[in-house]
Structures are given as structure tokens and as C-alpha cells.
Design a protein around this motif. Sequence first.
Motif, PDB file in Angstrom:
ATOM      1  N   UNK A  35      -1.175  -1.995   8.968  1.00 46.55           N
ATOM      2  CA  UNK A  35      -0.824  -1.288  10.206  1.00 46.55           C
ATOM      3  C   UNK A  35      -0.111   0.044   9.961  1.00 46.55           C
ATOM      4  N   UNK A  36       0.747   0.099   8.939  1.00 42.33           N
ATOM      5  CA  UNK A  36       1.426   1.355   8.629  1.00 42.33           C
ATOM      6  C   UNK A  36       0.400   2.420   8.255  1.00 42.33           C
ATOM      7  N   UNK A  37      -0.540   2.055   7.396  1.00 41.34           N
ATOM      8  CA  UNK A  37      -1.580   2.995   6.986  1.00 41.34           C
ATOM      9  C   UNK A  37      -2.464   3.398   8.171  1.00 41.34           C
ATOM     10  N   UNK A  38      -2.840   2.427   8.992  1.00 39.93           N
ATOM     11  CA  UNK A  38      -3.686   2.724  10.164  1.00 39.93           C
ATOM     12  C   UNK A  38      -2.962   3.659  11.128  1.00 39.93           C
ATOM     13  N   UNK A  39      -1.664   3.392  11.384  1.00 35.83           N
ATOM     14  CA  UNK A  39      -0.909   4.267  12.268  1.00 35.83           C
ATOM     15  C   UNK A  39      -0.807   5.664  11.668  1.00 35.83           C
ATOM     16  N   UNK A  40      -0.581   5.745  10.357  1.00 36.17           N
ATOM     17  CA  UNK A  40      -0.495   7.047   9.699  1.00 36.17           C
ATOM     18  C   UNK A  40      -1.788   7.827   9.807  1.00 36.17           C
ATOM     19  N   UNK A  41      -2.918   7.172   9.610  1.00 35.19           N
ATOM     20  CA  UNK A  41      -4.218   7.850   9.734  1.00 35.19           C
ATOM     21  C   UNK A  41      -4.424   8.345  11.161  1.00 35.19           C
ATOM     22  N   UNK A  42      -4.190   7.459  12.107  1.00 31.92           N
ATOM     23  CA  UNK A  42      -4.402   7.811  13.515  1.00 31.92           C
ATOM     24  C   UNK A  42      -3.523   8.996  13.903  1.00 31.92           C
ATOM     25  N   UNK A  43      -2.250   8.957  13.512  1.00 27.38           N
ATOM     26  CA  UNK A  43      -1.317  10.002  13.908  1.00 27.38           C
ATOM     27  C   UNK A  43      -1.601  11.312  13.199  1.00 27.38           C
ATOM     28  N   UNK A  44      -1.893  11.271  11.926  1.00 30.81           N
ATOM     29  CA  UNK A  44      -2.155  12.497  11.175  1.00 30.81           C
ATOM     30  C   UNK A  44      -3.405  13.209  11.699  1.00 30.81           C
ATOM     31  N   UNK A  58       2.761  11.473   7.885  1.00 32.02           N
ATOM     32  CA  UNK A  58       2.172  11.675   6.560  1.00 32.02           C
ATOM     33  C   UNK A  58       2.712  10.637   5.582  1.00 32.02           C
ATOM     34  N   UNK A  59       4.022  10.335   5.690  1.00 32.77           N
ATOM     35  CA  UNK A  59       4.624   9.315   4.841  1.00 32.77           C
ATOM     36  C   UNK A  59       3.986   7.946   5.098  1.00 32.77           C
ATOM     37  N   UNK A  60       3.735   7.622   6.361  1.00 33.31           N
ATOM     38  CA  UNK A  60       3.076   6.349   6.685  1.00 33.31           C
ATOM     39  C   UNK A  60       1.653   6.333   6.141  1.00 33.31           C
ATOM     40  N   UNK A  61       0.971   7.448   6.296  1.00 34.27           N
ATOM     41  CA  UNK A  61      -0.404   7.566   5.794  1.00 34.27           C
ATOM     42  C   UNK A  61      -0.442   7.369   4.280  1.00 34.27           C
ATOM     43  N   UNK A  62       0.442   8.051   3.559  1.00 34.95           N
ATOM     44  CA  UNK A  62       0.454   7.968   2.099  1.00 34.95           C
ATOM     45  C   UNK A  62       1.176   6.715   1.588  1.00 34.95           C
ATOM     46  N   UNK A  63       2.147   6.210   2.326  1.00 33.68           N
ATOM     47  CA  UNK A  63       2.897   5.033   1.900  1.00 33.68           C
ATOM     48  C   UNK A  63       2.174   3.732   2.144  1.00 33.68           C
ATOM     49  N   UNK A  64       1.284   3.715   3.127  1.00 38.47           N
ATOM     50  CA  UNK A  64       0.550   2.489   3.430  1.00 38.47           C
ATOM     51  C   UNK A  64      -0.432   2.114   2.326  1.00 38.47           C
ATOM     52  N   UNK A  65      -1.011   3.114   1.689  1.00 43.16           N
ATOM     53  CA  UNK A  65      -1.990   2.844   0.629  1.00 43.16           C
ATOM     54  C   UNK A  65      -1.402   2.060  -0.542  1.00 43.16           C
ATOM     55  N   UNK A  66      -0.237   2.460  -1.087  1.00 45.75           N
ATOM     56  CA  UNK A  66       0.331   1.660  -2.178  1.00 45.75           C
ATOM     57  C   UNK A  66       0.695   0.247  -1.747  1.00 45.75           C
ATOM     58  N   UNK A  67       1.154   0.079  -0.505  1.00 48.58           N
ATOM     59  CA  UNK A  67       1.463  -1.263  -0.015  1.00 48.58           C
ATOM     60  C   UNK A  67       0.212  -2.130  -0.005  1.00 48.58           C
ATOM     61  N   UNK A  68      -0.889  -1.567   0.449  1.00 49.40           N
ATOM     62  CA  UNK A  68      -2.154  -2.303   0.468  1.00 49.40           C
ATOM     63  C   UNK A  68      -2.602  -2.618  -0.959  1.00 49.40           C
ATOM     64  N   UNK A  69      -2.511  -1.635  -1.849  1.00 49.48           N
ATOM     65  CA  UNK A  69      -2.918  -1.837  -3.245  1.00 49.48           C
ATOM     66  C   UNK A  69      -2.077  -2.900  -3.939  1.00 49.48           C
ATOM     67  N   UNK A  70      -0.757  -2.858  -3.733  1.00 51.70           N
ATOM     68  CA  UNK A  70       0.110  -3.861  -4.360  1.00 51.70           C
ATOM     69  C   UNK A  70      -0.135  -5.242  -3.761  1.00 51.70           C
ATOM     70  N   UNK A  71      -0.434  -5.295  -2.452  1.00 60.46           N
ATOM     71  CA  UNK A  71      -0.741  -6.579  -1.821  1.00 60.46           C
ATOM     72  C   UNK A  71      -2.013  -7.193  -2.390  1.00 60.46           C
ATOM     73  N   UNK A  72      -3.047  -6.373  -2.540  1.00 61.34           N
ATOM     74  CA  UNK A  72      -4.307  -6.870  -3.115  1.00 61.34           C
ATOM     75  C   UNK A  72      -4.123  -7.294  -4.571  1.00 61.34           C
ATOM     76  N   UNK A  73      -3.297  -6.542  -5.308  1.00 59.80           N
ATOM     77  CA  UNK A  73      -3.051  -6.884  -6.704  1.00 59.80           C
ATOM     78  C   UNK A  73      -2.297  -8.216  -6.810  1.00 59.80           C
ATOM     79  N   UNK A  74      -1.283  -8.425  -5.958  1.00 64.57           N
ATOM     80  CA  UNK A  74      -0.528  -9.679  -5.986  1.00 64.57           C
ATOM     81  C   UNK A  74      -1.433 -10.859  -5.624  1.00 64.57           C
ATOM     82  N   UNK A  75      -2.301 -10.679  -4.637  1.00 58.81           N
ATOM     83  CA  UNK A  75      -3.242 -11.744  -4.283  1.00 58.81           C
ATOM     84  C   UNK A  75      -4.207 -12.034  -5.425  1.00 58.81           C
ATOM     85  N   UNK A  76      -4.662 -10.998  -6.106  1.00 62.48           N
ATOM     86  CA  UNK A  76      -5.571 -11.175  -7.233  1.00 62.48           C
ATOM     87  C   UNK A  76      -4.908 -11.960  -8.360  1.00 62.48           C
ATOM     88  N   UNK A  77      -3.686 -11.585  -8.715  1.00 67.86           N
ATOM     89  CA  UNK A  77      -2.976 -12.284  -9.790  1.00 67.86           C
ATOM     90  C   UNK A  77      -2.663 -13.721  -9.365  1.00 67.86           C
TER      91      UNK A  77
END
Length: 157
Positions: A35-44, A58-77
Motif C-alpha cells: 500500500x505504501x508503494x501504491x500510494x506513492x505511485x498514485x501520488x507521484x 517520492x519517499x513512499x514511492x521509493x521506500x515501498x519497493x525495498x519493503x516489498x523486496x525484503x518481504x518477498x525475500x523473507x518469505x522465500x527464505x
Amino acid sequence: MNTPHGHEGHGLPSTAGARTTLRVIGVVLLVVGVPVFAWGIYTVFSYDGYDGPPGLAILAFLGGLPLIGMGLMALNVGTIGAQSRYVAGETMPTLKQSAAYLSDGEGIMGVGRTVDDGPHGAEGSRGAAVTGPYCRSCGVRNDEDARFCDGCGASLA
């Protein structure tokens, strides 16, 4: 020692708690990050009804991506054991068939052996028939010192 996946006495520490923790962390990061990334994209890209500082969007747009990446990585491990068992179950039968085909039934390092040696061993054969444990998952008989099933790749411990 009995664990949820049936591994008994393998001498390794239990990882059930770590797996569960990684799965929970992964889901939480995704629930926050998407949601943070989606809100950042929509707003930007729309500036529709947003009167706040542009840096926050812009911070939400750029900050949401690492959160998603770390979440996917934790699920993978957290699910790597299940993934490995699935891959072994899918590939071992094909590997066994290929070894039998390529070696005319003699097998390669014991994998894919289909030639019957008989009770005393046939002339020119490798040795005695397989006398090890049966696999609990698929019923294939394995070598005495086998740790994983030749048929499906499941642990024999």
C-alpha cells in the motif's frame, strides 16, 4: 526428536521457529510495503488531491519497493525447505529414468538401476541387489547408506 516434516534424529537444530518468524516478517513487510508503494505511485504520478510535501510521496514511492523486496525475500527464505522438497520430488524421477536409459539399466552411482542381479549376482553386474530401507513417501527401496530416496528425493532419516 520428531519435527513437523517427519525428520527424526538428523542431528541438526530445529528451524521451525526461524521459518515461522521469517514467514510472519515477510507477510508484514508485504502488507505494509504494497500500500505504501501504491500510494506513492498514485501520488507521484497524479498529484490528485494531495497537498502534502512532494518529498513524502517520492519517499513512499521509493521506500515501498525495498519493503516489498525484503518481504518477498523473507518469505522465500522461510519456505526454502518446502521449495527444495518440491524440486527434488519433481526432478528425481526424471533423473532416475535418465540414468537408467543412459546406462542400459546399470544406473549411474546407483541411481536408475533397473537390471536385476538375481540372488547371487549376474555375470558382469555391479553386485548384490538393493537391500536398504523403503521410502515412506513412494515405496522405492534404496541403498543401505542412502540419505534420500532414489525415487522421489524424500529424506530417508
